[in-house]
Motif scaffolding. Structure first.
Motif, PDB file in Angstrom:
ATOM      1  N   PHE A  59      18.075 -38.718  -9.233  1.00 26.92           N
ATOM      2  CA  PHE A  59      17.652 -38.064  -7.854  1.00 26.92           C
ATOM      3  C   PHE A  59      18.145 -38.906  -6.700  1.00 26.92           C
ATOM      4  O   PHE A  59      18.528 -38.203  -5.617  1.00 26.92           O
ATOM      5  N   GLY A  60      18.071 -40.109  -6.809  1.00 30.33           N
ATOM      6  CA  GLY A  60      18.602 -40.953  -5.833  1.00 30.33           C
ATOM      7  C   GLY A  60      20.231 -40.783  -5.530  1.00 30.33           C
ATOM      8  O   GLY A  60      20.366 -40.592  -4.213  1.00 30.33           O
ATOM      9  N   ILE A  61      20.723 -40.558  -6.693  1.00 33.27           N
ATOM     10  CA  ILE A  61      22.159 -40.409  -6.540  1.00 33.27           C
ATOM     11  C   ILE A  61      22.187 -39.156  -5.586  1.00 33.27           C
ATOM     12  O   ILE A  61      23.214 -39.088  -4.809  1.00 33.27           O
ATOM     13  N   GLY A  76      23.903 -36.871  -0.521  1.00 39.90           N
ATOM     14  CA  GLY A  76      23.680 -35.689   0.409  1.00 39.90           C
ATOM     15  C   GLY A  76      23.777 -36.474   1.972  1.00 39.90           C
ATOM     16  O   GLY A  76      24.558 -35.639   2.720  1.00 39.90           O
ATOM     17  N   PHE A  77      23.448 -37.570   1.852  1.00 44.73           N
ATOM     18  CA  PHE A  77      23.441 -38.455   3.195  1.00 44.73           C
ATOM     19  C   PHE A  77      25.124 -38.708   3.324  1.00 44.73           C
ATOM     20  O   PHE A  77      25.565 -38.563   4.714  1.00 44.73           O
ATOM     21  N   SER A  78      25.722 -39.372   2.468  1.00 42.27           N
ATOM     22  CA  SER A  78      27.122 -39.568   2.593  1.00 42.27           C
ATOM     23  C   SER A  78      28.351 -38.945   2.256  1.00 42.27           C
ATOM     24  O   SER A  78      29.295 -39.109   2.865  1.00 42.27           O
ATOM     25  N   GLY A  79      28.048 -37.729   1.545  1.00 45.00           N
ATOM     26  CA  GLY A  79      29.102 -37.118   1.007  1.00 45.00           C
ATOM     27  C   GLY A  79      30.071 -37.910   0.183  1.00 45.00           C
ATOM     28  O   GLY A  79      31.309 -37.266  -0.367  1.00 45.00           O
ATOM     29  N   ALA A 115      15.341 -42.399   1.449  1.00 48.57           N
ATOM     30  CA  ALA A 115      14.487 -41.817   0.247  1.00 48.57           C
ATOM     31  C   ALA A 115      15.420 -42.188  -0.924  1.00 48.57           C
ATOM     32  O   ALA A 115      15.107 -42.416  -2.052  1.00 48.57           O
ATOM     33  N   GLY A 116      16.873 -42.002  -0.819  1.00 45.33           N
ATOM     34  CA  GLY A 116      17.658 -42.342  -1.867  1.00 45.33           C
ATOM     35  C   GLY A 116      17.713 -43.735  -2.288  1.00 45.33           C
ATOM     36  O   GLY A 116      17.695 -43.948  -3.415  1.00 45.33           O
ATOM     37  N   ILE A 117      17.755 -44.537  -1.204  1.00 44.15           N
ATOM     38  CA  ILE A 117      17.545 -46.072  -1.628  1.00 44.15           C
ATOM     39  C   ILE A 117      16.374 -46.261  -2.548  1.00 44.15           C
ATOM     40  O   ILE A 117      16.566 -47.081  -3.603  1.00 44.15           O
TER      41      ILE A 117
END
Lengths: 637, 521
Positions: B207-209, B214-217, B240-242
């Motif tokens: 999920f984090g990945i 989603g943030f960085s593409g 959230a990803g971190i």
């Protein structure tokens, strides 16, 4: 530690090759000897002492070869670094040797007298079950003492300094079943620590301000140090010298140290280790040369000690303690000469060498007397032994004549020079030195009379007999040196040491000067007084009661122990008790509290470990939420 | 043209040869299982293991000396200093730990693994399998697969490769954990817990990945890093990803509050497997975590440093404090593993990258710490397999009393391992602790170093407790240590000597690490 290519530093005449490349052997031989004897267990119990003797003889041979090389080759010094010991950004210390005329003379004395005493001990310690260990400690001592005098850096010197302290401790307490010996060893160790503090402070100061503690760097850079700090270093060095050389006010341990076996007293507590302080002062002559306060302090300490030692020597009935008091006093003379300055350096070393021989001679003679009388040391139980111990008596007499300074024996030349130098320095100091010589003559005559002459006051069952050859031959060797070494060295010592110490060579008087004649007169008065009191008048077997405060003070070591007890031990014990109470109540309380708390927490925490996977999963989820919350809080702040 | 062009993938055979060797060894093991009669399998498997490890290590050294650094396999793997250090350590410690699998004297001629895993514990089938001397020789192959996963994990250049490596590393371990010969129910329970919780944590990681993508593409670490420096929008997604990435990674290294699986799994799994897990997974996971946080998320360090600091304190605290009341030696070592995760995290938090020449930065400190931990761990778990009461291992601490009198050599080696764990000077553990704490200090987290020293004091108590019991208590009756074969002797001796040598002469290793402590981007 990094092994260095042996690289020569400092001024040197001998680039490589020759005997100097084997200088390390002097140290390695006794070190290996000690290690072998200590580590192989009982394997060498029977024959181990020969290993030890071989090691010290090898060391002696090397020292002799280097000495001869100096004689043939002339001046110069030899400094070599073997190992990089410590390196920090600010400074580094290498382990290496520094060999010049001064240190090689010491090495010769240590290994020469050391060899004689090693061989003497074979007979002396023949019946001791722990003989192997004794010889191992002797080798350890020789190694440490050589490291002390051959090191090229104050920190490395300090390692040797501590090493001789350790072996001295081990050997004083060698008969550990005797509570007195154990206590004496402890006392020597503790009092020496105070002196050691002086040497560590010296090293710290040198490293902090000069960035190096090697002799070469210190000699070169001492001028850059501020005068206050030079004085401080000088006083630190004096403190160190006082500890190791039993000088006032750290003198009390030397008398107790006589609990050790007599060869130990002869080697360590007369001829070599206790002179380390003199070596230190002479070796540091560049430091003392620029601090008048420090040199004055040296002279005062030395003069006071000359009297303290002599006084104690007059009052004691224990033959070894008389000699110990005398050692203190004689080292006082050496230190006095060293404190006088360049004019005295050579004479300090001269007296140190002659004293090494005649005092070792007398200590071994005392050992022979004890051997003959069932290990009795009380001179009131001797008397009339001259006929029964002819060799011991004859050799002892040589030592006696040497120490009181009868020409042309060893002590006459060396002490006379010191007294003359003292008069040139200052009238008061000169008179004190002169008076000291008279007292020396008195108490040594007292010793001779009570031991070898007069009525036989033997304990019942004592049948005196001469000692075995292995002991008497050593006595004869040392006696010959006591007779001849003065004449041999008198015209030579100044010139020999001049390159090492940077001193000028003065004209040496062979015939008595006016001061010399006065000295001789004072000595004769002292001898006469001694003969009158202890030969003409009978010596009581029991120590006479007396109200004479001088005698009482002398018998009680001038209340040195009492002073230590009230001034140092009691306050220290009080401080220790306070610290202990603080430790038990507050510190332990805090630590125990933490420990108990942690255990309680642990008991509670382990209940959370239920073994149920669903609670684990929940914990993981809660954990995820938890770090999410922290992250958010972090963003807010 | 409208036709999709597909270029053939490039693959740097030479550079990746150590990894490939391990994979080939694992595959060969499977082939052996299929083709070779049972009687020869064990011998052949051990031979394959030894040849594989030595070949891989040899290739690794050649590559390292030739400085074959770079990003390979079409951007999937990065071989830089830290990757080489990790690979070397995984091969050394993994190889030693797997070697203990081959110890047969401990189980009276049988291996420590179950005869037939599919049989129901306590059933007739199980007794039959035991009586005809069945055994699972697949364990070597499984362990080599897991080892390859560890190697890839620490050298991944993008998050997908990392996720796959995570699974390759973990799946064989789930299986291995279930294969204990004695106390099988405990072992199976442990395996299932590990599997369930591991899957749960993987889900967080995945999920984090997704969120970070989603943030960085981008999935590559470098891509994520550059979008963090460039873009100012969507930071919620990134944060959230971190957090979710951190959960997945911290789970693997056993940090609090994701440590709950550690004591149960360490205790239940066969002891050699526990040893393999303890060092292999920890080394790979910590290096992987450092890579993600330093390379990809380095621009966001102000966000994650405080979080990891809190985690580090909690981990040290829980590991050290809970270990105090443990009476089971494996559980005690499990909690000790937790506390070590905390200690090593302090250096990750400090994250100081720039140091004067000749000194080591955070990554060098982490590597040193883990290497020291590896030596002690290999020795400790090797010895735990040997102390026996009747048929099985005795894990009760009380039974270890007086071992120093009966087995001075083994107890001595164990003592060295314990002292190294405790961080007593002259052991590698001390230098490791010193390195990570000073790294945290110079990274601006002085308070964390002080807290760390405090907890290492508490942790020292439990190691000393074992030491005192071994050397100063009256020997417990009926406990003996088996005379081990070389399969255990080698790890034990290498572990003990390594713990001492790198404590006395840390210089060369420090020097090596100081030249291999920069992540390639």
């Amino acid at each position: 530690m990094i092994l260095l290519e042996p690289e020569l530093t400092g001024q040197t005449l001998y680039i490589s090759g020759g005997v100097f490349d084997f200088a390390w052997l002097m140290l390695a031989a006794p070190a290996v000897g000690a290690a072998v004897l200590l580590l192989t267990g009982s394997f060498f119990d029977k024959r181990g002492h020969w290993i030890s003797i071989l090691a010290v003889l090898a060391s002696f041979a090397t020292a002799l070869a280097i000495f001869v090389q100096f004689l043939i080759g002339g001046g110069g010094s030899y400094s070599v670094d073997y190992l990089n010991w410590i390196t920090t950004p600010a400074w580094s210390v290498n382990i290496g040797l520094y060999i010049d005329q001064l240190s090689i003379l010491f090495a010769l004395l240590i290994t020469g007298v050391g060899s004689v005493i090693h061989i003497y001990s074979v007979g002396y310690m023949a019946h001791d079950v722990r003989r192997r260990r004794f010889f191992a400690f002797l080798n350890l001592f020789v190694f440490a003492m050589l490291l002390l005098v051959l090191a090229n850096d104050y920190l490395v010197l300090f390692v040797g300094w501590e090493g001789v302290g350790l072996s001295s401790y081990l050997l004083i307490g060698f008969w550990q079943h005797k509570p007195a010996a154990a206590a004496a060893a402890k006392k020597a160790f503790v009092m020496n620590r105070i002196g050691d503090l002086g040497l560590t402070m010296t090293v710290f100061t040198l490293l902090a301000f000069l960035g190096s503690s090697s002799f070469a760097d210190v000699d070169a850079k001492i001028g850059t140090l501020s005068p206050q700090w030079i004085t401080a270093v000088g006083l630190f060095l004096l403190l160190a010298a006082c500890g190791k050389s039993a000088q006032f006010p750290l003198q009390a341990w030397l008398l107790d140290a006589m609990e050790g076996p007599t060869p130990v007293s002869a080697l360590i507590h007369a001829a070599t280790m206790v002179t380390a302080g003199v070596y230190l002062v002479v070796r540091s002559h560049t430091i003392f040369a620029v601090s008048e306060i420090a040199t004055t302090a040296v002279v005062i300490v030395a003069t006071v000690t000359i009297f303290i030692g002599a006084w104690i020597g007059c009052a004691k009935d224990d033959i070894k303690k008389v000699l110990a008091g005398s050692t203190m006093s004689q080292i006082g003379y050496m230190l006095l000469a060293a404190g006088i300055g360049p004019a005295g350096y050579a004479f300090a070393i001269f007296h140190l060498i002659t004293h090494g021989f005649f005092k070792a001679n007398m200590f071994l003679g005392a050992g022979s007397v004890m051997h003959a009388t069932g290990d009795d040391v009380d001179m009131r139980h001797f008397g009339g032994l001259a006929r029964f111990l002819p060799v011991t008596f004859a050799t002892f007499a040589m030592g006696y004549l040497a120490i009181i300074g009868i020409p042309p024996l060893a002590g006459y030349f060396s002490k006379d020079h010191i007294i003359e130098a003292a008069f040139e320095h200052n009238l008061v100091v000169g008179s004190a030195a002169l008076l000291g010589a008279g007292i020396t003559a008195f108490y040594m005559t007292r010793l001779m009379m009570m031991t070898f002459f007069g009525a036989r006051r033997w304990e019942p069952g004592v049948h005196p007999h001469e000692s075995p050859k292995s002991m008497t031959i050593q006595l004869i060797i040392l006696a010959l040196f006591s007779v001849a070494i003065g004449v041999v060295m008198n015209g030579w010592i100044q010139g020999w040491l001049a390159p090492a110490l940077g001193t000028e060579v003065h004209e040496i008087q062979w015939l008595p000067t006016p001061i010399g004649l006065i000295t001789l007169l004072v000595v004769i008065v002292g001898v006469a007084a001694g003969v009158y009191l202890f030969r003409v008048r009978p010596v009581p077997v029991a120590q006479p009661q007396t109200k004479n405060p001088l005698v009482i003070a002398g018998r009680n070591d001038l209340f040195g122990d009492l002073a230590n007890e009230t001034l140092v031990v009691k306050p220290t014990m009080f401080a220790a008790q306070v610290a202990n109470a603080n430790d038990t109540v507050f510190i332990d309380g805090a630590i125990d509290g933490v420990a108990v708390g942690a255990l309680k927490l642990s008991e509670i925490g382990r209940k959370l470990q239920s073994g149920r996977v669903r609670s684990y999963a929940l914990a993981t989820f809660v954990g995820a939420v938890f770090i999410g919350v922290i992250t958010i809080i972090g963003q807010l702040g | 043209m409208g036709i999709l062009e597909i270029t053939a993938p490039t693959f740097e055979w030479l550079e990746l040869s150590p990894l490939l060797t391990v994979l080939i060894g694992a595959v060969l093991g499977v082939v052996v299982e299929g083709l070779v009669p049972r009687a020869y399998r064990n011998l052949l498997q051990v031979a394959i293991l030894v040849v594989t490890i030595f070949t891989a290590a040899g290739l690794l050294i050649v590559n390292w000396i030739s400085a074959r650094l770079g990003i390979f396999a079409m951007g999937a793997l990065v071989l830089d200093g830290p990757a080489y250090v990790t690979w070397a350590a995984e091969l050394l410690f993994g190889g030693l730990a797997i070697l203990i699998f081959a110890e047969r004297r401990a189980g009276q001629g049988a291996s420590v693994f179950v005869a037939a895993a599919a049989t129901v514990p306590g059933s007739k089938d199980e007794r039959l399998a035991n009586s005809i001397g069945r055994e699972h020789t697949e364990v070597y192959s499984l362990a080599l697969f897991s080892l390859s996963g560890m190697m890839v994990f620490a050298a991944s250049n993008d998050l997908i490769t990392m996720f796959i490596a995570l699974e390759v590393m973990s799946l064989p371990l789930y299986l291995l954990s279930a294969l204990a010969r004695y106390r099988r129910l405990l072992s199976q329970e442990a395996a299932l817990k590990y599997f369930l919780l591991g899957s749960f944590a993987s889900a967080f990681f995945l999920f984090g990945i997704g969120l970070v993508y989603g943030f960085s593409g981008s999935l590559t670490l470098e891509g994520i890093s550059s979008s963090i420096t460039l873009s100012g929008t969507g930071r919620g997604l990134l944060l959230a990803g971190i957090v979710l990435l951190a959960v997945g990674l911290l789970f693997k290294i056993g940090a609090v509050p994701f440590q709950s699986w550690v004591p149960d799994v360490y205790t239940g799994a066969p002891t050699p497997v526990t040893g393999f897990m303890a060092i292999g997974v920890k080394f790979a996971a910590v290096m992987g975590l450092a890579r993600v946080f330093f390379v990809a998320l380095g621009g966001e360090r102000w966000s994650w440093q405080p979080v990891l600091a809190v985690i580090a304190v909690l981990t040290m605290a829980v590991g050290a404090v809970l270990a105090l009341t443990q009476t089971n030696i494996k559980r005690l070592l499990a909690y000790s593993a937790v506390s070590h995760a905390g200690f090593v995290l302090t250096a990750v938090v400090g994250a100081n990258a720039f140091v004067p020449d000749g000194q080591i930065n955070a990554l060098g400190a982490i590597s040193f710490y883990l290497i020291a931990y590896g030596f002690a761990t290999v020795a400790a778990f090797g010895i735990v397999t040997l102390v026996r009461k009747g048929a099985g291992e005795t894990l009760e601490l009380g039974d270890w009393a007086g071992l120093g009198v009966r087995e001075p050599v083994l107890a001595g080696a164990f003592a060295v391992a314990l002292l190294s764990f405790a961080g007593i000077p002259l052991t590698a553990g001390f230098i490791g602790k010193w390195a990570v704490f000073s790294s945290a200090w110079s990274g601006g987290y002085a308070w964390l170093s002080i807290v760390g020293v405090g907890f290492s004091l508490i942790a020292a108590y439990l190691y000393l407790k074992v030491l005192v019991s071994m050397f100063f208590a009256d020997p417990a009756s009926s406990v003996s240590a088996v005379k081990p074969s070389l399969a255990t002797w080698i790890p034990v001796i290498v572990g003990a000597i390594g713990s001492l040598v790198f404590g006395l002469f840390p210089g060369p290793l420090m020097d090596l690490l100081s030249h291999a402590e920069v992540f390639l981007r």
